[in-house]
Design a protein around this motif. Structure first.
Motif, PDB file in Angstrom:
ATOM      1  N   GLU A  58      -4.906   6.491  -2.276  1.00  0.00           N
ATOM      2  CA  GLU A  58      -4.316   5.208  -1.916  1.00  0.00           C
ATOM      3  C   GLU A  58      -4.071   4.358  -3.172  1.00  0.00           C
ATOM      4  O   GLU A  58      -4.972   4.213  -4.008  1.00  0.00           O
ATOM      5  N   TYR A  76       4.245   5.930   3.025  1.00  0.00           N
ATOM      6  CA  TYR A  76       3.606   7.242   2.994  1.00  0.00           C
ATOM      7  C   TYR A  76       4.419   8.152   2.085  1.00  0.00           C
ATOM      8  O   TYR A  76       5.637   8.274   2.224  1.00  0.00           O
ATOM      9  N   CYS A  96       7.475   4.997   6.376  1.00  0.00           N
ATOM     10  CA  CYS A  96       6.754   3.739   6.146  1.00  0.00           C
ATOM     11  C   CYS A  96       6.400   3.065   7.461  1.00  0.00           C
ATOM     12  O   CYS A  96       7.027   3.315   8.503  1.00  0.00           O
ATOM     13  N   ASP A  97       5.372   2.218   7.411  1.00  0.00           N
ATOM     14  CA  ASP A  97       4.999   1.370   8.543  1.00  0.00           C
ATOM     15  C   ASP A  97       5.526  -0.043   8.297  1.00  0.00           C
ATOM     16  O   ASP A  97       5.642  -0.484   7.154  1.00  0.00           O
ATOM     17  N   LYS A 144       0.834  -1.217   0.000  1.00  0.00           N
ATOM     18  CA  LYS A 144       0.000   0.000   0.000  1.00  0.00           C
ATOM     19  C   LYS A 144       0.863   1.261   0.000  1.00  0.00           C
ATOM     20  O   LYS A 144       1.868   1.345   0.711  1.00  0.00           O
ATOM     21  N   THR A 157       4.667  -2.465   5.403  1.00  0.00           N
ATOM     22  CA  THR A 157       3.240  -2.686   5.111  1.00  0.00           C
ATOM     23  C   THR A 157       2.607  -1.500   4.385  1.00  0.00           C
ATOM     24  O   THR A 157       1.717  -1.678   3.559  1.00  0.00           O
ATOM     25  N   THR A 158       3.054  -0.311   4.699  1.00  0.00           N
ATOM     26  CA  THR A 158       2.494   0.890   4.070  1.00  0.00           C
ATOM     27  C   THR A 158       3.612   1.909   3.863  1.00  0.00           C
ATOM     28  O   THR A 158       4.462   2.093   4.742  1.00  0.00           O
ATOM     29  N   ILE A 186       0.181   5.457   0.468  1.00  0.00           N
ATOM     30  CA  ILE A 186      -0.769   6.526   0.799  1.00  0.00           C
ATOM     31  C   ILE A 186      -0.111   7.861   0.465  1.00  0.00           C
ATOM     32  O   ILE A 186       0.974   8.166   0.963  1.00  0.00           O
TER      33      ILE A 186
END
Length: 556
Positions: free
Chosen positions: A391, A441, A429-430, A356, A438-439, A358
Motif C-alpha cells: 500500500e 488498484y 479504482c474505487d 491510496k 479514493t483508492t 494498492i
C-alpha cells in the motif's frame, strides 16, 4: 562559505570613491556603519544595506559598527533590538566592538545643541504643529520666519534647560536649527532638532524627556565614531545638506577628512512592500501571523521560509549598487535560492494530496527496503532507505482515469514508473459518493526496480510516492506572493492588493526519513519544490513544512 559567495566584487560608484579616498590619503582605514532604527524587524531592503556596509568594511580590511538609531522611544522595542542583532549575525556579518546606540551619545548631543544655541544657530520655538507646517511654506513658496526665531541666545539656553527638566508639555515647544526659511530644500527650513517626549527609553530609562531628531543625531554619531563613509539610501539625498550644516557648525568636527554621506538607490522588489510602517500595519491587523511570517519580506520571515543567508547575500551582489531607482524582479531572488538548494538540498519524497494505491500482486506482507540517493549528483551525500510495500500513497493530481498523451503520469490501463522503485499499472479504482477516486488498484512488475530496468522498457512518466505503513503525517504550507500586484506600494491600501491565496495549507504524508527534520533544513521534495521544517510549529509530534520556492517559477 557557500559556493554562491563570489570572490570577485563588482565595482560600483561607492567603491570608486573609497578607492580614490585611500589613494589620496584622505583616509587610511575604512570605517562604515549600519544604523537601523529599532522600530520593526529588518527586511530584504535592509539586507542590501547590511551587505554593502559590512561587505565594504570586510573587503577593505576596515570596520563596520552596528549602531541603533534609538531616538524615538515610543516606537522602539528591545525585541526589535535583539531581532536586528540576530539578523545581522545570521547573514554572516560581525560588527566591530560592542553594539552601539545613538542613546550612548545623548549627553554629547545635548552639549552640541547647547553649542548651537550659544552661537545663535538654534532657538526654542513655541509654534504648534499646524503653525509650524504653515510657516514652512511649500515646494513652490518660501517659508516664513518663526516669531521666536530671534529670541536671544541666553533666553534660548534657559528655555532649552526648562525643556530638559520637563517643565513644558509635549508639543508645547521644540528646539529648531536656525538655517534658512527660504531654502529650496525643505529640510533646511529651520528643522526641529529636539522635541519633548515623556517616554521610557529601552536604554536610558527615564533620564531624558527631550530626544534629538534623526537628522541631528545621525551625522554627529557618525562623526563621534569616525565613520569615513556614511552610506544611506537616496531619500536622504537632500538631507545631506543638513548633515553637512550640523557638522560645519560644531567646533569638534572641522577636520578635512571628517565623515561624508553617500547615497545609493534603495531596493524595490516586485510584489513586496519595503515600508516598515506598512509591514507593521500588516502585523498589527493580523493580516499575517507576525513579523516572521514566511510571506513577509523580513529577514526573519525569509529565514523561516527556508531562504539561506548565502542566497540573500548573492541576491544583493547581483542587483548591484547604483543611484538608479528600479523595480527588481522577484524571480532574481528566487533564482538565487533555487541555485543554492539545487546544489545542496537532500532529496526526499512527500505526497501533498494523498490518494491510496494498492498493489494487488505485491507478494510481501512486510515492506521491503530500497536504497535511494540523497542527492542525484553528489555521491558523497550517501543514500537513504525507503520502505516499499503493498500500500502506497501517490498525489491525487498524478492520476486520471482518461488522459491525452501530454499527461505523463498514471492513467487507467497504463504504466508509470515510481521514483527509485518499480513500474506499476493502474487496473481499476474505487470512488466515493461524489465520484472522487479514493483508492487505485494496480499491479507491479517485479523486474523493473531501479532506473535502468533489465527489460529496457520505456516508461515516459515518473511519479513520487510514499509507503503507507511507514508514512509520517505532515502539514504543508504553500506560500505564494503576499500581493497580487507587482508594485503594491502605489496602491492606497494594501487590502485591495492582498493575495487571498498567499497561503494554502495541505495535509499529506512524507517518507519516514523526515520524521526528525530539523528546522530550516532544506529539502527538495521531488517533483514538488524546496521545503523546510517550520522553526516555530514543527516538531517530531507535528511535522510542518514550509514551501521555500517551487522547482521553477510558476508565479510568472
Amino acid at each position: 562559505m557557500s559556493h554562491m559567495d563570489s570572490e570577485v566584487r563588482p565595482s560600483n560608484f561607492i567603491r570608486n570613491i573609497i578607492d580614490e579616498d585611500l589613494e589620496s590619503g584622505k583616509h587610511t582605514q575604512v570605517q562604515t556603519r549600519f544604523p537601523p532604527e529599532p522600530n520593526g524587524y529588518l527586511h530584504i531592503g535592509h539586507a542590501k544595506s547590511i551587505c554593502l556596509n559590512f561587505g565594504i568594511a570586510k573587503d577593505y580590511q576596515g570596520q563596520c559598527n552596528l549602531r541603533f538609531d534609538d531616538t524615538n522611544p515610543e516606537k522602539e522595542d528591545i525585541d526589535y533590538v535583539n531581532s536586528i542583532q540576530q539578523d545581522v549575525s545570521w547573514l554572516g556579518f560581525q560588527w566591530s566592538g560592542d553594539v552601539r546606540y545613538s542613546s550612548n551619545y545623548f549627553d554629547q548631543l545635548h552639549a552640541y545643541a547647547v553649542e548651537l544655541i550659544e552661537k545663535g544657530l538654534a532657538y526654542v520655538c513655541f509654534l504648534n504643529g499646524e503653525q509650524t507646517r504653515e510657516y514652512r511654506g511649500t515646494l513652490k513658496e518660501p517659508g516664513k520666519n518663526s516669531p521666536y526665531r530671534d529670541t536671544p541666545a541666553a533666553e534660548n539656553l534657559a528655555l532649552f534647560e526648562k525643556m530638559r527638566k520637563g517643565e513644558f508639555k509635549e508639543g508645547e515647544c521644540a528646539l529648531r536649527a536656525k538655517i534658512d526659511m527660504a531654502s529650496p530644500f525643505m529640510c533646511m527650513r529651520d528643522p526641529i532638532i529636539y522635541r519633548i517626549r515623556f517616554a521610557h527609553h529601552h536604554q536610558t530609562g527615564d533620564k531624558w524627556c527631550i530626544y534629538p531628531m534623526y537628522d541631528f543625531t545621525h551625522c554627529i554619531s557618525d562623526a563621534i565614531e569616525n565613520i569615513t563613509h556614511s552610506i544611506c539610501t537616496l531619500e536622504f539625498q537632500d538631507n545631506r545638506r543638513l548633515y553637512d550644516w550640523v557638522l560645519d557648525n560644531l567646533n569638534d568636527f572641522q577636520a578635512p577628512n571628517r565623515t561624508r554621506q553617500y547615497e545609493f538607490s534603495r531596493l524595490n522588489l516586485e510584489y513586496t512592500l519595503m515600508s516598515k510602517r506598512k509591514l507593521n500595519d500588516l502585523v498589527t491587523r493580523k493580516l499575517v501571523t507576525g513579523w516572521d511570517d514566511p510571506r513577509m519580506p523580513t529577514i526573519a520571515g525569509l529565514r523561516r521560509r527556508g531562504y539561506t543567508a548565502a542566497s540573500i547575500r548573492e541576491f544583493c551582489l547581483r542587483i548591484g549598487v547604483t543611484k538608479q531607482d528600479n523595480l527588481v524582479e522577484v524571480g532574481m531572488l528566487d533564482a538565487c535560492i533555487r541555485e543554492e538548494l539545487n546544489e545542496y538540498a537532500p532529496r526526499a519524497m512527500a505526497v501533498l494530496r494523498p490518494i491510496k494505491v494498492i498493489i494487488e500482486n505485491y507478494p510481501n506482507a512486510t515492506p521491503e527496503i530500497i536504497n535511494a540517493a540523497v542527492h542525484p549528483n553528489k555521491e558523497d551525500m550517501g543514500t537513504r532507505q525507503l520502505a516499499f510495500g503493498r500500500e502506497l500513497f501517490i498525489d491525487a493530481e498524478d492520476f486520471k482515469e482518461e488522459a491525452n498523451k501530454q499527461f505523463k503520469r498514471l492513467v487507467m490501463g497504463k504504466e508509470v514508473r515510481l521514483r527509485n522503485a518499480y513500474v506499476i499499472k493502474a487496473e481499476r479504482c474505487d470512488k466515493d459518493e461524489q465520484g472522487n477516486v479514493t483508492t487505485i488498484y494496480c499491479t507491479y512488475d517485479a523486474d523493473t526496480l531501479g532506473k535502468n530496468p533489465a527489460d529496457g522498457r520505456k516508461v515516459k512518466g515518473v511519479i513520487h510516492w510514499v509507503e503507507a505503513s511507514t508514512a509520517v503525517a505532515a502539514e504543508f504550507r504553500l506560500y505564494d506572493r503576499l500581493f497580487t500586484e507587482t508594485n503594491p506600494a502605489v496602491f492606497e491600501t494594501v487590502d485591495e492588493v492582498l493575495n487571498p491565496n498567499s497561503l494554502v495549507v495541505l495535509h499529506g504524508v512524507a517518507e519516514a526519513n523526515l520524521k526528525h527534520a530539523k528546522a530550516e533544513q532544506a529539502y527538495q521534495f521531488e517533483r514538488e519544490g524546496y521545503f523546510c521544517a517550520d522553526s516555530k510549529d514543527s516538531s517530531s509530534d507535528r511535522l510542518v513544512f514550509n514551501l521555500t520556492v517551487p522547482l521553477r517559477d510558476s508565479f510568472a
